[in-house]
Design a protein around this motif. Sequence first.
Motif, PDB file in Angstrom:
ATOM      1  N   MET A 162       0.833  -1.197   0.000  1.00 37.09           N
ATOM      2  CA  MET A 162       0.000   0.000   0.000  1.00 37.09           C
ATOM      3  C   MET A 162       0.869   1.249   0.000  1.00 37.09           C
ATOM      4  SD  MET A 162      -3.203   0.902  -0.062  1.00 37.09           S
ATOM      5  CE  MET A 162      -4.091  -0.539   0.549  1.00 37.09           C
ATOM      6  N   LEU A 163       0.612   2.158  -0.934  1.00 31.00           N
ATOM      7  CA  LEU A 163       1.341   3.421  -1.000  1.00 31.00           C
ATOM      8  C   LEU A 163       0.748   4.442  -0.034  1.00 31.00           C
ATOM      9  CD1 LEU A 163       1.611   3.641  -4.885  1.00 31.00           C
ATOM     10  CD2 LEU A 163       3.585   3.626  -3.333  1.00 31.00           C
ATOM     11  N   CYS A 164       1.615   5.192   0.622  1.00 30.53           N
ATOM     12  CA  CYS A 164       1.190   6.308   1.466  1.00 30.53           C
ATOM     13  C   CYS A 164       0.930   7.507   0.561  1.00 30.53           C
ATOM     14  CB  CYS A 164       2.279   6.643   2.487  1.00 30.53           C
ATOM     15  SG  CYS A 164       2.017   8.225   3.332  1.00 30.53           S
ATOM     16  N   PRO A 165      -0.235   8.154   0.628  1.00 30.61           N
ATOM     17  CA  PRO A 165      -0.532   9.271  -0.268  1.00 30.61           C
ATOM     18  C   PRO A 165       0.357  10.485  -0.037  1.00 30.61           C
ATOM     19  CG  PRO A 165      -2.213   9.090   1.433  1.00 30.61           C
ATOM     20  CD  PRO A 165      -1.354   7.872   1.541  1.00 30.61           C
ATOM     21  N   GLU A 186      -1.758   0.700  -5.721  1.00 33.55           N
ATOM     22  CA  GLU A 186      -2.717   0.719  -4.610  1.00 33.55           C
ATOM     23  C   GLU A 186      -2.314   1.821  -3.654  1.00 33.55           C
ATOM     24  OE1 GLU A 186      -6.271  -1.203  -2.944  1.00 33.55           O
ATOM     25  OE2 GLU A 186      -5.281  -1.129  -4.875  1.00 33.55           O
ATOM     26  N   CYS A 187      -3.140   2.855  -3.564  1.00 30.90           N
ATOM     27  CA  CYS A 187      -2.819   4.008  -2.728  1.00 30.90           C
ATOM     28  C   CYS A 187      -3.849   4.148  -1.613  1.00 30.90           C
ATOM     29  CB  CYS A 187      -2.786   5.278  -3.574  1.00 30.90           C
ATOM     30  SG  CYS A 187      -2.329   6.758  -2.656  1.00 30.90           S
ATOM     31  N   ALA A 188      -3.382   4.325  -0.404  1.00 31.25           N
ATOM     32  CA  ALA A 188      -4.277   4.533   0.737  1.00 31.25           C
ATOM     33  C   ALA A 188      -4.894   5.919   0.678  1.00 31.25           C
ATOM     34  CB  ALA A 188      -3.501   4.365   2.043  1.00 31.25           C
ATOM     35  N   PHE A 189      -6.188   6.019   0.908  1.00 30.84           N
ATOM     36  CA  PHE A 189      -6.920   7.278   0.985  1.00 30.84           C
ATOM     37  C   PHE A 189      -6.440   8.263  -0.094  1.00 30.84           C
ATOM     38  CE2 PHE A 189      -7.201   5.182   5.059  1.00 30.84           C
ATOM     39  CZ  PHE A 189      -8.568   5.219   5.286  1.00 30.84           C
ATOM     40  N   PRO A 190      -6.704   7.928  -1.373  1.00 32.13           N
ATOM     41  CA  PRO A 190      -6.181   8.732  -2.484  1.00 32.13           C
ATOM     42  C   PRO A 190      -6.653  10.174  -2.502  1.00 32.13           C
ATOM     43  CG  PRO A 190      -7.746   7.055  -3.253  1.00 32.13           C
ATOM     44  CD  PRO A 190      -7.430   6.741  -1.829  1.00 32.13           C
ATOM     45  N   LEU A 191      -7.692  10.513  -1.762  1.00 25.69           N
ATOM     46  CA  LEU A 191      -8.099  11.922  -1.679  1.00 25.69           C
ATOM     47  C   LEU A 191      -6.930  12.792  -1.245  1.00 25.69           C
ATOM     48  CD1 LEU A 191     -10.739  13.776  -1.809  1.00 25.69           C
ATOM     49  CD2 LEU A 191     -10.663  13.671   0.692  1.00 25.69           C
ATOM     50  N   LEU A 192      -6.060  12.261  -0.386  1.00 26.71           N
ATOM     51  CA  LEU A 192      -4.929  13.036   0.128  1.00 26.71           C
ATOM     52  C   LEU A 192      -3.868  13.313  -0.928  1.00 26.71           C
ATOM     53  CD1 LEU A 192      -4.637  11.272   3.598  1.00 26.71           C
ATOM     54  CD2 LEU A 192      -5.247  13.665   3.225  1.00 26.71           C
ATOM     55  N   LEU A 193      -3.999  12.719  -2.114  1.00 30.12           N
ATOM     56  CA  LEU A 193      -3.075  12.989  -3.207  1.00 30.12           C
ATOM     57  C   LEU A 193      -3.347  14.324  -3.904  1.00 30.12           C
ATOM     58  CD1 LEU A 193      -3.044   9.562  -5.104  1.00 30.12           C
ATOM     59  CD2 LEU A 193      -1.050  10.633  -4.037  1.00 30.12           C
ATOM     60  N   LEU A 194      -4.575  14.823  -3.790  1.00 31.04           N
ATOM     61  CA  LEU A 194      -5.030  15.876  -4.693  1.00 31.04           C
ATOM     62  C   LEU A 194      -4.175  17.131  -4.691  1.00 31.04           C
ATOM     63  CD1 LEU A 194      -8.927  15.706  -4.502  1.00 31.04           C
ATOM     64  CD2 LEU A 194      -7.365  14.713  -6.166  1.00 31.04           C
ATOM     65  N   TRP A 204      -9.597   7.669  -9.693  1.00 28.77           N
ATOM     66  CA  TRP A 204      -9.584   6.423  -8.922  1.00 28.77           C
ATOM     67  C   TRP A 204     -11.027   6.066  -8.582  1.00 28.77           C
ATOM     68  CZ3 TRP A 204      -8.599  11.087  -6.489  1.00 28.77           C
ATOM     69  CH2 TRP A 204      -9.395  11.389  -5.365  1.00 28.77           C
ATOM     70  N   ASP A 205     -11.410   4.885  -8.792  1.00 33.23           N
ATOM     71  CA  ASP A 205     -12.703   4.323  -8.377  1.00 33.23           C
ATOM     72  C   ASP A 205     -13.865   5.317  -8.458  1.00 33.23           C
ATOM     73  OD1 ASP A 205     -11.343   2.007  -7.862  1.00 33.23           O
ATOM     74  OD2 ASP A 205     -11.148   2.353  -5.714  1.00 33.23           O
ATOM     75  N   GLY A 206     -14.071   5.904  -9.618  1.00 28.94           N
ATOM     76  CA  GLY A 206     -15.199   6.811  -9.809  1.00 28.94           C
ATOM     77  C   GLY A 206     -14.901   8.272  -9.546  1.00 28.94           C
ATOM     78  N   ALA A 207     -13.777   8.555  -8.901  1.00 24.67           N
ATOM     79  CA  ALA A 207     -13.379   9.944  -8.639  1.00 24.67           C
ATOM     80  C   ALA A 207     -12.528  10.459  -9.796  1.00 24.67           C
ATOM     81  CB  ALA A 207     -12.594  10.038  -7.339  1.00 24.67           C
ATOM     82  N   THR A 208     -12.726  11.724 -10.166  1.00 20.24           N
ATOM     83  CA  THR A 208     -11.925  12.358 -11.214  1.00 20.24           C
ATOM     84  C   THR A 208     -11.692  13.808 -10.848  1.00 20.24           C
ATOM     85  OG1 THR A 208     -12.943  10.957 -12.917  1.00 20.24           O
ATOM     86  CG2 THR A 208     -11.749  12.902 -13.669  1.00 20.24           C
ATOM     87  N   PHE A 209     -10.440  14.231 -10.882  1.00 24.54           N
ATOM     88  CA  PHE A 209     -10.079  15.628 -10.653  1.00 24.54           C
ATOM     89  C   PHE A 209      -9.086  16.046 -11.726  1.00 24.54           C
ATOM     90  CE2 PHE A 209     -11.764  14.415  -6.595  1.00 24.54           C
ATOM     91  CZ  PHE A 209     -12.355  15.565  -6.103  1.00 24.54           C
TER      92      PHE A 209
END
Length: 213
Positions: free
Chosen positions: A78-81, A105-113, A131-136
């Motif tokens: 698991m990657l740390c974001p 595989e990234c944990a809590f990908p929201l933190l990547l933004l 990721w999984d339905g999210a797009t930014f």
Amino acid sequence: MTWSLGEIEGLARKAARGGGFDWGLAEEAGKAVRWLASLGLPGPEALDALLATYDRRPLGRMRPLDTAAPVWQAAGGMLCPIATGAALCDMAAEATLQAEITLAECAFPLLLLSFVAGAAEDADHALNVTWDGATFAFAADLRGTAPVPLAPAGRAVIRRGAAADLPLPTCQLRYDLDSATAARLGALAQRTYAPDTAASRLSGAGAGLRDND
């Protein structure tokens, strides 16, 4: 309770440090959480969940192994974001960012933004992340949506390009932080005040995402 963005950043920074990040990455975590909160996205909650889920996991096993590869992976799976986002920005600043990167595989990908936003600015070209339905997408402005913003993990793809049809987020100067989340982050922040003694280490002070293998 509503918090100022400065208060959110300070709490997140200290909680990340108390959770085991070094001060440099803790600073990055604080900025990332503030950036999300300023858009009404649950950055504090995502950090709280990340630190709770991976408490005592060595950070060295959650860093990208090979950032020159088209697919980034971590030794522990698991990657740390936060660590991954920092690596992404470093590559953008050095003009070595690939046209497309897949995070296995990234944990809590929201933190990547916020890191993708920073990388787009440093590289001077539009980037989008999915990721999984999210797009930014990050170009002249920020657009995007995340149906499940607190998804605990996801396979994320970062590539060049904009997406003008995505919705614009609403900016805000304060953030409504749930008292339970604030208390958990505050408890982690308290670890930064604990003396580094044998007794405090045994009790868990500064444990969390340790930066070792």
